[in-house]
Motif scaffolding. Structure first.
Motif, PDB file in Angstrom:
ATOM      1  N   PHE A 677       0.810  -1.213   0.000  1.00  0.00           N
ATOM      2  CA  PHE A 677       0.000   0.000   0.000  1.00  0.00           C
ATOM      3  C   PHE A 677       0.843   1.262   0.000  1.00  0.00           C
ATOM      4  N   SER A 678       1.977   1.229   0.633  1.00  0.00           N
ATOM      5  CA  SER A 678       2.780   2.459   0.748  1.00  0.00           C
ATOM      6  C   SER A 678       3.221   2.977  -0.617  1.00  0.00           C
ATOM      7  N   THR A 679       3.403   2.076  -1.576  1.00  0.00           N
ATOM      8  CA  THR A 679       3.793   2.538  -2.919  1.00  0.00           C
ATOM      9  C   THR A 679       2.631   3.197  -3.638  1.00  0.00           C
ATOM     10  N   LEU A 680       1.404   2.780  -3.319  1.00  0.00           N
ATOM     11  CA  LEU A 680       0.209   3.294  -3.981  1.00  0.00           C
ATOM     12  C   LEU A 680      -0.251   4.620  -3.381  1.00  0.00           C
ATOM     13  N   ASP A 681       0.003   4.802  -2.104  1.00  0.00           N
ATOM     14  CA  ASP A 681      -0.522   5.949  -1.349  1.00  0.00           C
ATOM     15  C   ASP A 681      -0.317   7.302  -2.044  1.00  0.00           C
ATOM     16  N   ARG A 719      -6.722   0.642   4.518  1.00  0.00           N
ATOM     17  CA  ARG A 719      -5.312   0.974   4.726  1.00  0.00           C
ATOM     18  C   ARG A 719      -5.018   2.475   4.661  1.00  0.00           C
ATOM     19  N   TRP A 720      -5.880   3.238   4.032  1.00  0.00           N
ATOM     20  CA  TRP A 720      -5.634   4.671   3.896  1.00  0.00           C
ATOM     21  C   TRP A 720      -5.881   5.365   5.227  1.00  0.00           C
ATOM     22  N   SER A 721      -5.196   6.440   5.456  1.00  0.00           N
ATOM     23  CA  SER A 721      -5.343   7.148   6.721  1.00  0.00           C
ATOM     24  C   SER A 721      -6.765   7.674   6.874  1.00  0.00           C
ATOM     25  N   LYS A 722      -7.206   7.788   8.128  1.00  0.00           N
ATOM     26  CA  LYS A 722      -8.572   8.218   8.431  1.00  0.00           C
ATOM     27  C   LYS A 722      -8.879   9.586   7.830  1.00  0.00           C
ATOM     28  N   GLU A 723      -7.962  10.532   7.958  1.00  0.00           N
ATOM     29  CA  GLU A 723      -8.254  11.876   7.480  1.00  0.00           C
ATOM     30  C   GLU A 723      -8.402  11.921   5.959  1.00  0.00           C
TER      31      GLU A 723
END
Length: 853
Positions: A677-681, A719-723
């Motif tokens: 996920f970190s590569t997609l973020d 996986r994405w941050s809440k905000e």
């Protein structure tokens, strides 16, 4: 249009076309090879249309062969046809409508040429054709009217989507065509009795074409004016039985289509039952190869060392007639033209299809008649009769499986023996028939006796046939083995993996061209069926080197890459981490293929010609990348970081008019979200709006893309941050909540919507819980039937998070539903088990409060 043929070239071409239909010519492969050389002549198609339309003194069959060759040239090489030549073919084709040829075959062939141009070039690019065809409906010449109607029918059948959507001068094409056709129906209904009487009066006409048209007319009337035929039905059935036995195969072919049409009219079945004892023997006899059929294939028992070929219709066609009688050829160019002379429907093909339809419709009423006849045919000393019996058994397999199954313990050993029959035709059709009983054969593995008596001998013989000397047998064996693989499980295949891989990789080294593509499909099916069991060093060492060798030998522009990429997709998914040694070159090349194609699309955008973009050079590499990502999991991260894949996906996600591109794009985005996920973020701010926009796309053509978008949003939400996620929750829910209510949507779409809605509560429970009253009951109701797995578990984690925050959103019915689901859950994950305990205790306290105010 002043083009004229060069006499010498014209005579050479005519000589070859005459040889193609000559009963004395047995070497049709040489004829094809010679004709293939004409493809290098720029105005080859001009010669063909000249012979078809203008050489009225020539034999009609030669003219028809020229037209059939032209049709296939247009279908296979449309983009390579010089524009002046194409315009000439169009002009001559339409001009022939003014004075229709006296021969019905020639007229229909011209109609096929017109249809091929419209299919490949689209209606909107040749509006004049429809104008002329519709105008001809008013002609005083009945042949002109018939030719126009026949051509319009072909266009509508072969190009339904295009013609239903096309507009000319901002008016839908069908708005022009349909009103012009209605008067024909009205007039016919008013004069139906007279028309039927006239047909019966000429039904015994000695002219072949007249009787052929009479049979065709009765079939069309049965389909469109069924009730009008009821008083004549018994008489008509007898007539069709008589015609089906005609020594003229054209008449018999038209009559045979009557039985297939009859099976579709269930309310008429009772009329045909008394005649089945007459109909079935006639059809069975029609399955025997005619001399003309055998001439097409160079004789009855050739054993030449043939190169393999591929059936472009792929495996598991439900109808024998669509995948079994093609000729062989040497190289790619010839392969594409194989069907020029041999793809037309024959009496044998129609008979096989009709027998299959009759067996499906009448079950034991057909098999009780058929099986005793087969018992005679299968043990005949004439190989042609034996072959036809095996074909009949396969044709009856699907519709009459319950009735035939009790006899299979005797029949399957007979088929096993004939897989090694000296005659290539018998081996070919036996492969196909064995595939029709794959389910029963695999089912015998439940006992040791069944495994050794039926399954293992079939497996062994099909593998031998994959290495057969005949290309056609190789083709049939690959298709049959693929079907067997699909029916089998790991338990039935894994013990035999070494011998299976040995045969398939030997074939990889021997095959080329079209049969090679079919072999890739067979290998991919094996990988799907055995899954991670393929991830053994010994298996990898046998399978991967020849595949990589093929991979290295193909140019990036070669369309033969596609079936190999598809095969590698299945293998990568099955091997998992075992694919790691092969990942770097495969991953890089896939990304490069996508990049190159997208760069080309920028050029097409400038010319507003996106339709020219070859989607497969994006779609197939993306599918393979998905397979690699699924297989490698988080170990794929370095390959993603070192590539330009993610910027390319951001571009692909904006191809909102290309459902073929969006579908694998969204799937790969979801796979990357799971794996790394970190590569997609960093790219999600750009990608997420495109995914959300697709959630509301109810265009049926985009259903798979929409489905993948829903799933990908769910994977990202975990996986994405809440905000970042909170910004999109309201819009996502507003799009997805309506999807879980109607029962008309596909189960897969609804389940993905349910899963994604639930997952929104993992990080954005406060925002999502606000909408809980709108969907909780429907969500719980639909989710009850979903299979217990990781996706359902994560969806309930998010849903329960919402419930904990907003317990009063659920009424008493929903509470009972939720508690019932909790009570029946077999293996909740630890986080879900804690939430279940919390919710159960909370609602117990809430119920206690209500009981004791």
């Amino acid at each position: 249009m002043s083009w004229q043929p060069e006499p010498r070239g014209l005579n050479q071409l005519l000589s070859l076309l005459r040889d193609a239909i000559s009963p004395n010519n047995r070497d049709r492969v040489l004829v094809q090879q010679s004709l293939a050389l004409f493809n290098d002549i720029a105005d080859y198609n001009s010669y063909l249309i000249y012979i078809l339309v203008q050489m009225t003194q020539e034999d009609n069959h030669t003219r028809a062969i020229a037209g059939l060759t032209l049709k296939n040239n247009l279908l296979n090489h449309f983009d390579r046809t010089p524009l002046p030549v194409l315009e000439h073919v169009k002009y001559i084709s339409l001009r022939s409508m003014d004075i229709p040829d006296s021969d019905a075959i020639v007229r229909r062939t011209i109609g096929s040429v017109i249809t091929a141009i419209i299919v490949q070039g689209q209606v909107i690019n040749w509006p004049q054709a429809l104008t002329v065809l519709v105008h001809q409906l008013d002609s005083t010449n009945p042949l002109a009217v018939e030719m126009a109607l026949d051509t319009l029918q072909k266009i509508c059948e072969d190009n339904a989507k295009d013609i239903s959507e096309a507009k000319i001068d901002n008016r839908p094409v069908l708005d022009t065509i349909i009103p012009r056709l209605i008067p024909f129906n009205t007039s016919l209904l008013l004069n139906m009795d007279s028309y039927l009487q006239s047909l019966f009066l000429i039904a015994s006409d000695e002219d072949t074409e007249v009787r052929q048209e009479v049979c065709r007319s009765f079939v069309m009337l049965l389909d469109n004016f069924t009730e009008s035929l009821l008083p004549y039905l018994n008489q008509l059935i007898e007539y069709m039985i008589f015609c089906n036995q005609s020594t003229n195969t054209k008449i018999a072919l038209e009559a045979c289509d009557f039985w297939n049409q009859f099976t579709m009219l269930k309310h008429l079945h009772a009329y045909l039952i008394p005649y089945l004892p007459k109909v079935i023997p006639v059809i069975l006899n029609s399955l025997i190869y005619t001399e003309d059929d055998l001439l097409m294939f160079g004789g009855g028992d050739e054993e030449e060392d043939l190169h393999p070929r591929f059936n472009s219709r792929y495996r598991n066609s439900s109808r024998y007639a669509r995948n079994s009688e093609e000729d062989d050829s040497e190289d790619d160019e010839d392969d594409q033209d194989d069907d020029e002379f041999f793809s037309e429907w024959t009496l044998r093909k129609f008979s096989a299809t009709s027998l299959e339809a009759l067996t499906s419709a009448f079950k034991s009423q057909v098999t009780d008649i058929l099986l005793p006849l087969l018992n005679q045919a299968l043990f005949s000393k004439d190989w042609q009769v034996v072959e036809s019996g095996i074909l009949a058994l396969g044709a009856a397999a699907e519709g009459g499986v319950d009735e035939i199954s009790p006899h299979l313990p005797e029949m399957i050993p007979f088929l096993i023996t004939n897989l090694s029959n000296p005659n290539a035709h018998v081996r070919y059709i036996t492969c196909w028939t064995v595939s029709r009983f794959s389910g029963w054969i695999v089912g015998q593995c439940t006992s040791d006796q069944g495994r050794t008596q039926f399954y293992e001998p079939v497996l062994r013989e099909l593998l031998r046939r994959i290495l057969d000397r005949s290309r056609r047998v190789q083709e049939a064996a690959c298709s049959a083995f693929s079907t067997l693989e699909e029916q089998a499980t790991e338990q039935e295949l894994v013990p035999y993996l070494p011998v299976i891989l040995n045969h398939l990789t030997r074939a990889l080294r021997l095959y080329r061209n079209k049969n090679l593509r079919l072999l890739y499909d067979t290998i991919g099916t094996l990988a799907e069926s055995v899954g991670s069991s393929l991830n053994e060093p010994a298996c990898i060492a046998v399978l991967m080197p020849p595949l990589i060798s093929r991979w290295n030998g193909l140019e990036d522009t070669d369309s033969d890459l596609f079936p190999l990429l598809g095969c590698l997709t299945d293998i990568a998914t099955s091997l998992g981490i075992g694919f790691l040694p092969f990942t770097e070159p495969v991953f890089s090349r896939c990304v490069m293929l996508v990049s190159t194609t997208l760069q080309s699309s920028i050029q097409y955008d400038e010319y507003d010609d996106l339709d020219e973009l070859d989607d497969e050079f994006i779609v197939v590499p993306l599918d393979l990348l998905s397979g690699i990502v699924q297989g490698l999991g988080n170990t794929v991260e370095p390959f993603v970081k070192q590539s330009t894949l993610l910027p390319l996906l951001a571009v692909c996600a904006h191809y909102d008019s290309r459902c073929e591109v969006l579908q694998p794009t969204y799937a790969l985005i979801g796979d990357l979200a799971k794996a790394c996920f970190s590569t997609l973020d960093p790219y999600l701010e750009n990608i997420m709006p495109e995914l959300i926009r697709q959630l509301e796309n109810d265009d049926p053509a985009f259903r798979s893309a929409r489905n993948n978008a829903i799933w990908a949003v769910g994977e990202i939400s975990m996986r994405w941050s809440k905000e970042k996620m909170d910004v999109h929750v309201q819009q996502i829910l507003q799009s997805l909540i309506p999807l879980i209510h109607p029962q008309s949507l596909s189960v897969e779409l609804q389940e993905n919507a349910i899963t994604t809605i639930g997952r929104l509560g993992i990080h954005s429970a406060e925002t999502a819980a606000y909408f809980l009253p709108q969907f909780n009951r429907a969500w719980l109701f639909r989710s009850r039937s979903m299979r217990e797995n990781d996706e359902k578990d994560s969806a309930f984690v998010g849903f329960c998070n919402m419930v904990v925050l907003f317990p009063h959103a659920l009424n008493e019915v929903a509470i009972r539903m939720l508690l019932d689901i909790i009570g029946q859950w077999q293996s909740p994950s630890p986080p879900l088990a804690l939430l279940f305990d919390q919710i159960t205790s909370g609602y117990r306290g809430l119920v206690t409060e209500k009981a004791n105010p």
